[in-house]
Design a protein around this motif. Structure first.
Motif, PDB file in Angstrom:
ATOM      1  N   ILE A 233       0.839  -1.197   0.000  1.00  0.00           N
ATOM      2  CA  ILE A 233       0.000   0.000   0.000  1.00  0.00           C
ATOM      3  C   ILE A 233       0.878   1.252   0.000  1.00  0.00           C
ATOM      4  O   ILE A 233       0.728   2.140  -0.843  1.00  0.00           O
ATOM      5  N   VAL A 234       1.813   1.300   0.958  1.00  0.00           N
ATOM      6  CA  VAL A 234       2.656   2.497   1.087  1.00  0.00           C
ATOM      7  C   VAL A 234       3.523   2.667  -0.155  1.00  0.00           C
ATOM      8  O   VAL A 234       3.652   3.769  -0.697  1.00  0.00           O
ATOM      9  N   THR A 235       4.114   1.556  -0.628  1.00  0.00           N
ATOM     10  CA  THR A 235       4.989   1.647  -1.789  1.00  0.00           C
ATOM     11  C   THR A 235       4.237   2.195  -2.996  1.00  0.00           C
ATOM     12  O   THR A 235       4.731   3.080  -3.705  1.00  0.00           O
ATOM     13  N   ALA A 236       3.023   1.672  -3.206  1.00  0.00           N
ATOM     14  CA  ALA A 236       2.245   2.120  -4.354  1.00  0.00           C
ATOM     15  C   ALA A 236       1.958   3.622  -4.247  1.00  0.00           C
ATOM     16  O   ALA A 236       2.051   4.352  -5.233  1.00  0.00           O
ATOM     17  N   GLU A 237       1.626   4.084  -3.011  1.00  0.00           N
ATOM     18  CA  GLU A 237       1.356   5.516  -2.819  1.00  0.00           C
ATOM     19  C   GLU A 237       2.601   6.354  -3.115  1.00  0.00           C
ATOM     20  O   GLU A 237       2.534   7.365  -3.803  1.00  0.00           O
ATOM     21  N   ILE A 238       3.742   5.913  -2.557  1.00  0.00           N
ATOM     22  CA  ILE A 238       4.984   6.679  -2.762  1.00  0.00           C
ATOM     23  C   ILE A 238       5.327   6.695  -4.245  1.00  0.00           C
ATOM     24  O   ILE A 238       5.675   7.731  -4.813  1.00  0.00           O
ATOM     25  N   ALA A 239       5.208   5.519  -4.882  1.00  0.00           N
ATOM     26  CA  ALA A 239       5.537   5.439  -6.309  1.00  0.00           C
ATOM     27  C   ALA A 239       4.629   6.376  -7.106  1.00  0.00           C
ATOM     28  O   ALA A 239       5.088   7.075  -8.013  1.00  0.00           O
ATOM     29  N   LYS A 240       3.336   6.420  -6.730  1.00  0.00           N
ATOM     30  CA  LYS A 240       2.400   7.272  -7.440  1.00  0.00           C
ATOM     31  C   LYS A 240       2.786   8.738  -7.291  1.00  0.00           C
ATOM     32  O   LYS A 240       2.788   9.485  -8.273  1.00  0.00           O
ATOM     33  N   SER A 241       3.142   9.129  -6.043  1.00  0.00           N
ATOM     34  CA  SER A 241       3.468  10.536  -5.827  1.00  0.00           C
ATOM     35  C   SER A 241       4.795  10.880  -6.508  1.00  0.00           C
ATOM     36  O   SER A 241       4.965  11.972  -7.040  1.00  0.00           O
ATOM     37  N   GLU A 242       5.742   9.923  -6.503  1.00  0.00           N
ATOM     38  CA  GLU A 242       7.003  10.110  -7.237  1.00  0.00           C
ATOM     39  C   GLU A 242       6.710  10.364  -8.715  1.00  0.00           C
ATOM     40  O   GLU A 242       7.256  11.256  -9.352  1.00  0.00           O
ATOM     41  N   PHE A 243       5.818   9.502  -9.228  1.00  0.00           N
ATOM     42  CA  PHE A 243       5.482   9.520 -10.638  1.00  0.00           C
ATOM     43  C   PHE A 243       4.853  10.862 -11.018  1.00  0.00           C
ATOM     44  O   PHE A 243       5.213  11.477 -12.005  1.00  0.00           O
ATOM     45  N   LYS A 244       3.923  11.324 -10.140  1.00  0.00           N
ATOM     46  CA  LYS A 244       3.266  12.605 -10.373  1.00  0.00           C
ATOM     47  C   LYS A 244       4.288  13.735 -10.382  1.00  0.00           C
ATOM     48  O   LYS A 244       4.284  14.573 -11.267  1.00  0.00           O
ATOM     49  N   ARG A 245       5.165  13.744  -9.349  1.00  0.00           N
ATOM     50  CA  ARG A 245       6.178  14.773  -9.258  1.00  0.00           C
ATOM     51  C   ARG A 245       7.033  14.808 -10.510  1.00  0.00           C
ATOM     52  O   ARG A 245       7.357  15.851 -11.049  1.00  0.00           O
ATOM     53  N   GLY A 246       7.416  13.589 -10.940  1.00  0.00           N
ATOM     54  CA  GLY A 246       8.236  13.477 -12.151  1.00  0.00           C
ATOM     55  C   GLY A 246       7.510  14.101 -13.334  1.00  0.00           C
ATOM     56  O   GLY A 246       8.098  14.858 -14.107  1.00  0.00           O
TER      57      GLY A 246
END
Lengths: 280, 280, 280, 280
Positions: A233-246
């Motif tokens: 759950i946490v990894t997916a959230e972090i990855a999503k926010s990373e992805f958005k930032r990128g």
């Protein structure tokens, strides 16, 4: 005609810069000394509980604690004086912590032992995040915090489910293991189940019957498997926010054809060949 | 007219190839023997501390260690001699390790027991990464390292937060559990809290009061949940770098300006505006 | 003119269908019985080592094991007879396992206790994967395997680094803790370090000195942090392969403008509006 | 002419709103009281097994349990009466749980000790998910559940592989460690292997021979590494479903045929070829 500031007003302003400022030399120095004193103070309380050390240096420890407490008290008063809206500080998270950090020591005058609660000063160490308000760093902290908040709902649902499982498994183990092997009551069995499911495994209570060990094996494998869930759950959230930032930092817009997803260093639109960044 | 090289110069060049070369047969053989000796040497120090073994074979162990130390000393001198800029080697990471790997043995001549520090030779095993400088392998190592460096900020912030939590929880457990059950001081309680929160769970100190076990349960569930955070951070970084690499390999090449990272459906170079895919 | 098959040939073909076939009723039944016997046989060896049980039922256990062994022997011979290239089977992974699964029992005739190695039959349970050769299932297994193979390089590099760390930390703990608290030699200390770093935490050896507990805390926090690394590597690989699979199955190509990334159920090109799938 | 409803019918309707409704004030209040009673009831059974507590308050505990049981019985009867298709409720998951939650108490009248099974009431706590049928929350739960179901195949295959490994490693440890150090039979050794591989590490059984400790180290490192696998599987699934959801929310809507999932830069509907974004 501008009124000349009173000496008190000048003193207030200077103090404000030192205490609240983080970009001046004096402000930074003050913050560093403060953090150092907080750390020292926390260490002193910790050492006070170490018997061998306390017997030898009790008086010195108490003296040092009082000195730091008085310094913190003066700092607290100054923080209130030199700010324009003192109420906002007093009832803020840090304001309450700052007060709680000095109260126990004064209380210990009347109530022996209450100085132990001075340990709450550890929370003042969170000020470090305020001092380090470097945009890069605080941006990462914020991103991490947002990811955790976004995954909160799923994690709470998951934890609730785990808790119900622990109650049932704990009761089962209580029935299976009987009372010889440490599973003396259902609450204790639930405690054991949490210890096992989280893969902590103290070993203070362990199953001894074959059936108990078999159930324990299933619990462990289950725990090993479901650790994946909060992590996922946490990894997916972090990855999503990373992805958005990128994505956010990279996008450039073509005025001609309207395409958006150009690279960071693009000068021409990949779709129509028109020059980008003409006006900006 | 070219001067003929002196015999010393030829010796230096040949040694250089053997010691520093990784692509020649001699160089590879030297590296393998070196790694083998480092491993053997580390094993010897380890065995020396095993009582039953040391009593039987003490003299043989010491003899072998001296032989390896002398070999390493000769190697160290040769490394300095045959390189053009010896200072750069001496003060490099590997240079310092190589020196520290031979010093303790000579020191043990004056100071009994100091030969234990020969174990620092284990660091020389890192040379393996130098030997294996296969592009595929070192590319993956680099990618991993970059991911870890990129997630450093977030992980340090997270660890700092955890540490403050451990101080507070440890103190709470000290107060709750009293002194009967191993929580004899706040530092010990903090140690217990770290043991529990990281899901290690030695079981040398365990709570015995119901309230203590309840708090411990909360700590364990918390620890089980927050293990997700560093994992999430690192995973997201690795996934991001994987993703980038994946994109790089799909990229189109501009014949005009040489830029590579064009999008999948780009028709014109974003750098020079030239048409892509003219001939292909 | 086609020659009539000999009775032996017919027998061979029928046996082949039963033993190697997985889609006929007879083949499936044979596989199920085989798996059941393997499971039973593994259970028997396990029970034989349970004292209380072995004393009571020793003869029955041995008898049953012999029956199963003879069945397996017949099966092994039939597998060789009814296949066209027996050598390929004999030297395949499953062929060797099948032989090793029957040998220990015959050996036990000469060498008491060697029947314990019958446990190697557990490897025959891997046949289940062969039986379940459902395309969906084996696709997922394959994907998982490929992800693990792809992340192999990084994980080996990571493990090598961890091992070197364990040697150094173990030696440090040996020096710090002295010999009173279980850290009796460097190998034992390294064992402790692995137990701690992997967050297993048996608690058979625990640090007792304050400095030892401090270093142990660092090791645990380190272990807690770096568990993120293999997880991150594998997760990123799996996510990548998931992503690829998702892409591969979805892509449709527009004959008119050449755009590729159309959805699964697209009938018209999103770029030029032309009909997709005209010829296919 | 519409018939006037009988008093019984009105009572049925009102009860239905209170018991099954979640959006009316009365319905919410009823749900909250119900959850509170379930929690209380579970706590009572747990406390009954705590000796010190049970001796003091046995009668009060039993009395309270009977009161709650009678309340639950009435609720169960009402649930059946006021629903239109009682069979569907009776044989639903919640219906069976509701029955099992009251039976043990009545059984305890004939069979002492069976009231312990009242603990099954903990399952009724799952009702919370029904009460909280907030669309955001249940959407997240559903997403989580779907991710877990999607990764089920891979996780089962993985677990099967782990189990076979545990049988083999357990047997090896049984042979290596002999019977002095707790590895008294293969089943116990397998239990130890699961305890170690899942990084639980109770420490009730630990290897004492150097070879045993070496194998244990390998098992731990293996366990530390493969924890990555289920985590990776689940994380990839969650990330995929997150990604899909993210895409869905960005999707463009076709005014003509109603299809939603058009790409970011789609100009024409892929389903009917109609132009998108005509009015917007």
């Amino acid at each position: 005609m501008r009124e000349t500031k009173s000496g008190y007003e000048i003193f207030r302003q200077k103090t404000h810069i030192i205490i609240y400022g983080t970009n001046t030399v004096a402000g930074r120095l003050f913050d560093l000394i403060l953090l150092g004193l907080i750390l020292l103070s926390v260490l002193l309380v910790m050492l006070e509980t170490v018997k061998g050390f306390d017997i030898k240096y009790h008086n010195q420890l108490i003296l040092l604690e009082w000195i730091i407490t008085i310094f913190f008290s003066i700092e607290y008063v100054l923080r209130i004086i030199c700010i324009d809206k003192p109420k906002r500080y007093i009832f803020s998270f840090y304001g309450i912590i700052d007060l709680l950090a000095i109260l126990p020591m004064y209380l210990s005058y009347f109530l022996a032992g209450s100085n132990l609660f001075v340990i709450i000063r550890a929370l003042r160490l969170l000020r470090l995040f305020k001092i380090l308000n470097h945009p890069h760093f605080s941006g990462q902290s914020l991103q991490l915090r947002n990811s955790l908040i976004a995954s909160r709902g799923k994690i709470v649902a998951f934890m609730y489910f785990i808790l119900i499982s622990c109650i049932l498994i704990g009761s089962l183990m209580y029935v299976v293991e009987g009372k010889e092997s440490g599973f003396t009551s259902i609450p204790i069995s639930i405690y054991w189940c949490i210890v096992t499911l989280t893969t902590v495994g103290f070993g203070d209570i362990t199953p001894v019957t074959p059936l108990g060990q078999f159930i324990a094996s299933l619990v462990m494998i289950m725990g090993y498997g479901i650790i994946a869930v909060p992590t996922g759950i946490v990894t997916a959230e972090i990855a999503k926010s990373e992805f958005k930032r990128g994505q956010d930092s990279k996008q450039k817009h073509c005025m001609n054809c309207g395409k958006d997803n150009h690279g960071d260093d693009a000068k021409f639109c990949y779709n129509c060949g028109d020059e980008l960044d003409k006006n900006s």
